[in-house]
Design a protein around this motif. Structure first.
Motif, PDB file in Angstrom:
ATOM      1  N   GLY A 115      -0.401  -2.008 -14.778  1.00  0.00           N
ATOM      2  CA  GLY A 115      -1.367  -3.239 -15.856  1.00  0.00           C
ATOM      3  C   GLY A 115      -0.894  -4.051 -15.262  1.00  0.00           C
ATOM      4  O   GLY A 115      -1.293  -4.986 -16.665  1.00  0.00           O
ATOM      5  N   ILE A 116      -1.079  -4.873 -14.315  1.00  0.00           N
ATOM      6  CA  ILE A 116      -1.038  -5.888 -13.964  1.00  0.00           C
ATOM      7  C   ILE A 116      -2.312  -5.955 -13.291  1.00  0.00           C
ATOM      8  O   ILE A 116      -2.804  -5.656 -12.304  1.00  0.00           O
ATOM      9  N   LYS A 117      -2.710  -7.805 -13.364  1.00  0.00           N
ATOM     10  CA  LYS A 117      -4.072  -8.397 -13.007  1.00  0.00           C
ATOM     11  C   LYS A 117      -3.850  -8.815 -11.659  1.00  0.00           C
ATOM     12  O   LYS A 117      -3.250  -9.350 -11.517  1.00  0.00           O
ATOM     13  N   VAL A 118      -4.170  -7.630 -10.540  1.00  0.00           N
ATOM     14  CA  VAL A 118      -3.989  -8.917  -8.924  1.00  0.00           C
ATOM     15  C   VAL A 118      -5.025  -9.316  -8.408  1.00  0.00           C
ATOM     16  O   VAL A 118      -5.014  -9.742  -7.758  1.00  0.00           O
ATOM     17  N   GLU A 178      -9.139 -11.126  -9.163  1.00  0.00           N
ATOM     18  CA  GLU A 178     -10.302 -10.843 -10.208  1.00  0.00           C
ATOM     19  C   GLU A 178     -11.482  -9.508 -10.069  1.00  0.00           C
ATOM     20  O   GLU A 178     -12.093  -8.902 -10.730  1.00  0.00           O
ATOM     21  N   SER A 179     -11.630  -9.469  -8.340  1.00  0.00           N
ATOM     22  CA  SER A 179     -12.448  -8.319  -8.502  1.00  0.00           C
ATOM     23  C   SER A 179     -13.253  -7.199  -7.601  1.00  0.00           C
ATOM     24  O   SER A 179     -13.787  -6.848  -7.308  1.00  0.00           O
ATOM     25  N   MET A 180     -11.404  -7.220  -6.652  1.00  0.00           N
ATOM     26  CA  MET A 180     -11.799  -5.811  -6.026  1.00  0.00           C
ATOM     27  C   MET A 180     -11.107  -4.404  -7.011  1.00  0.00           C
ATOM     28  O   MET A 180     -10.520  -4.231  -6.439  1.00  0.00           O
ATOM     29  N   GLY A 181     -12.487  -4.402  -7.952  1.00  0.00           N
ATOM     30  CA  GLY A 181     -11.821  -3.357  -8.724  1.00  0.00           C
ATOM     31  C   GLY A 181     -12.037  -1.941  -7.875  1.00  0.00           C
ATOM     32  O   GLY A 181     -13.353  -1.407  -6.649  1.00  0.00           O
ATOM     33  N   LEU A 182     -11.946  -1.401  -8.145  1.00  0.00           N
ATOM     34  CA  LEU A 182     -11.886   0.431  -8.005  1.00  0.00           C
ATOM     35  C   LEU A 182     -12.382   1.379  -8.490  1.00  0.00           C
ATOM     36  O   LEU A 182     -12.610   1.253  -9.554  1.00  0.00           O
ATOM     37  N   LYS A 183     -13.342   2.199  -7.751  1.00  0.00           N
ATOM     38  CA  LYS A 183     -13.865   3.275  -8.423  1.00  0.00           C
ATOM     39  C   LYS A 183     -13.274   4.565  -9.432  1.00  0.00           C
ATOM     40  O   LYS A 183     -12.111   4.877  -8.481  1.00  0.00           O
ATOM     41  N   PHE A 194       2.669  -9.387  -6.706  1.00  0.00           N
ATOM     42  CA  PHE A 194       3.007  -8.968  -7.850  1.00  0.00           C
ATOM     43  C   PHE A 194       4.171  -7.369  -8.427  1.00  0.00           C
ATOM     44  O   PHE A 194       3.990  -6.979  -9.165  1.00  0.00           O
ATOM     45  N   LYS A 195       4.825  -7.529  -6.755  1.00  0.00           N
ATOM     46  CA  LYS A 195       5.411  -6.785  -7.569  1.00  0.00           C
ATOM     47  C   LYS A 195       6.776  -6.644  -8.175  1.00  0.00           C
ATOM     48  O   LYS A 195       6.734  -5.431  -9.202  1.00  0.00           O
ATOM     49  N   ALA A 196       6.913  -7.255  -8.245  1.00  0.00           N
ATOM     50  CA  ALA A 196       8.303  -7.524  -9.714  1.00  0.00           C
ATOM     51  C   ALA A 196       8.095  -7.346 -11.054  1.00  0.00           C
ATOM     52  O   ALA A 196       7.988  -7.046 -12.196  1.00  0.00           O
ATOM     53  N   LEU A 197       6.278  -8.265 -10.934  1.00  0.00           N
ATOM     54  CA  LEU A 197       5.177  -8.277 -11.710  1.00  0.00           C
ATOM     55  C   LEU A 197       5.359  -6.455 -12.757  1.00  0.00           C
ATOM     56  O   LEU A 197       4.892  -6.343 -13.505  1.00  0.00           O
ATOM     57  N   ILE A 198       4.945  -5.795 -11.548  1.00  0.00           N
ATOM     58  CA  ILE A 198       4.086  -4.950 -12.150  1.00  0.00           C
ATOM     59  C   ILE A 198       5.386  -3.601 -12.466  1.00  0.00           C
ATOM     60  O   ILE A 198       5.868  -3.451 -13.906  1.00  0.00           O
ATOM     61  N   ALA A 199       6.717  -3.963 -11.723  1.00  0.00           N
ATOM     62  CA  ALA A 199       7.913  -2.833 -11.901  1.00  0.00           C
ATOM     63  C   ALA A 199       8.251  -3.813 -13.687  1.00  0.00           C
ATOM     64  O   ALA A 199       8.527  -2.753 -14.070  1.00  0.00           O
ATOM     65  N   GLN A 200       8.353  -5.245 -13.981  1.00  0.00           N
ATOM     66  CA  GLN A 200       9.002  -5.554 -15.280  1.00  0.00           C
ATOM     67  C   GLN A 200       8.117  -4.690 -16.249  1.00  0.00           C
ATOM     68  O   GLN A 200       8.362  -4.407 -17.396  1.00  0.00           O
ATOM     69  N   ASN A 201       6.356  -4.196 -15.576  1.00  0.00           N
ATOM     70  CA  ASN A 201       5.204  -3.908 -16.706  1.00  0.00           C
ATOM     71  C   ASN A 201       5.606  -2.604 -16.964  1.00  0.00           C
ATOM     72  O   ASN A 201       5.454  -2.221 -18.088  1.00  0.00           O
ATOM     73  N   ALA A 228     -11.977  -6.433 -12.623  1.00  0.00           N
ATOM     74  CA  ALA A 228     -10.476  -6.390 -12.065  1.00  0.00           C
ATOM     75  C   ALA A 228      -9.789  -5.237 -11.476  1.00  0.00           C
ATOM     76  O   ALA A 228     -10.066  -4.873 -11.762  1.00  0.00           O
ATOM     77  N   LEU A 229      -9.129  -5.780 -10.436  1.00  0.00           N
ATOM     78  CA  LEU A 229      -8.346  -4.842  -9.797  1.00  0.00           C
ATOM     79  C   LEU A 229      -6.601  -4.684 -10.567  1.00  0.00           C
ATOM     80  O   LEU A 229      -5.858  -5.658 -10.697  1.00  0.00           O
TER      81      LEU A 229
END
Length: 372
Positions: free
Chosen positions: A232-235, A237-242, A318-325, A227-228
């Motif tokens: 702290g928010i999953k944006v 399912e599979s575009m994970g970063l190395k 996702f921006k607002a969710l990320i900021a809230q988290n 997951a990417l």
């Protein structure tokens, strides 16, 4: 004139202080409390050497490189033993940085009585009735409240501490080796700062209104089937970063920005990617640990502004969710966290959808203990 060194004990954990900032790092104007107290006491005399025992040596040196610093121990005795290794004068004065308002008159009483004994100790008389275990009245005429600073013959104090007993002050240690103790009148102003409620009892300057800015930048490559996670928010399912950790590039950049603003180094010093303990680590937990550290050193967040540079995936929803988290993680109001997203218009590795970059900026201010 005595050949005299000064030892300041500043390695305490402030366990009873019950504030996010350790008491030695409360700001008095721009000075941390330990420095304010040491400056004041050292101005009373031409000490041969000033030694500070601390568990935060590299940070403290940034404020006063002309002092000698030694590693503090887990106990007062161990801290003092470590500091005494640097003392070469026949006399040594030892004080605690928690004694924030030692008057010059008390200092003079110690020095002027030095030749009367091996250890000169300030003490207060007890005026009120004193009970032991709630029912046994003690003879208050025989009770003394012991203060610091205390003035001791260096060789005898070293001998006393080598007994490896847990002495709470120098005079009791010196008594254990038969040294002569001479009591002088203490001073109410020399009381200790122990609890946060004590702050109102001292006439100390409020922290300055300075603001400290820090920047953090991080970049990671796509290519891990997981997951990417951003802030702290999953944006996805599979575009994970190395990455060695969970690859949360927002958390990494913000962590570095916080450390930079507080002059505490960088993320690699605390969570190296060579340490197996941080394999797949939750980067938001690491961010929380760093902000706790920043607060312990006397700062609090004013605001954070985060720019996510990504061609994909789209982050608008996702921006607002990320900021809230992030706000929840740091325990601050949401309006203090801003998250922006942009692209590179197809240019560079980001434009080719090879990875994500993040730039984070933060502002910190001193924790204002006067508003308690």
């Amino acid at each position: 004139m005595l050949e005299l060194s000064l030892i300041m004990l500043a390695a305490g954990n402030s366990t009873r202080f019950n504030l996010p900032t350790k008491k030695q790092f409360l700001r008095i104007k721009s000075d941390p409390l330990w420095l304010y107290v040491t400056k004041k006491l050292s101005s009373f005399y031409s000490f041969k050497k000033i030694i500070v025992a601390s568990s935060n040596i590299s940070y403290m040196k940034k404020f006063a490189s002309h002092y000698d610093f030694v590693q503090g121990g887990t106990t007062r005795v161990q801290s003092l033993k470590n500091a005494l290794e640097k003392v070469q004068t026949p006399w040594v004065m030892v004080s605690d940085v928690a004694r924030v308002d030692i008057p010059h008159s008390l200092f003079l009483r110690l020095v002027e009585n030095a030749l009367h004994a091996d250890c000169i100790t300030p003490a207060l008389k007890v005026a009120d009735t004193a009970l032991y275990a709630n029912d046994e009245a003690l003879q208050r005429e025989k009770i003394k409240l012991i203060q610091t600073p205390q003035l001791s013959r260096t060789s005898l104090l070293q001998k006393a501490l080598n007994l490896n007993a847990d002495f709470s002050d120098d005079s009791t240690a010196m008594s254990a080796v038969g040294a002569k103790i001479w009591f002088v009148e203490g001073d109410e102003r020399a009381r200790k700062l122990t609890y946060k409620e004590d702050l109102s009892s001292f006439n100390l300057f409020a922290p300055s209104a300075e603001v400290f800015s820090g920047n953090g930048f991080d970049v990671h490559e796509f290519g891990k089937n997981r997951a990417l996670i951003l802030g702290g928010i999953k944006v996805h399912e599979s575009m994970g970063l190395k990455a060695h950790s969970d690859g949360d590039v927002i958390a990494h950049a913000l962590t570095d920005a916080l450390l930079g603003a507080a002059s505490l180094g960088d993320i690699g010093e605390y969570f190296p990617d060579t340490d197996k303990a941080y394999k797949n680590a939750d980067s938001m937990q690491l961010l929380s640990k760093v902000y706790t550290l920043v607060k312990q050193y006397g700062f609090e967040l004013v605001n954070a502004d985060i720019s996510v540079i990504a061609q994909a995936p789209k982050l608008g929803e996702f921006k607002a969710l990320i900021a809230q988290n992030i706000a929840s993680c740091l325990g601050v109001s949401e309006f203090r966290i801003n998250v922006k997203a942009t692209t590179t218009e197809g240019l560079g590795f980001v434009g080719r959808k090879e990875g994500i970059a993040v730039l984070a900026s933060v502002n910190l201010k001193y924790f204002d203990w006067t508003q308690l």
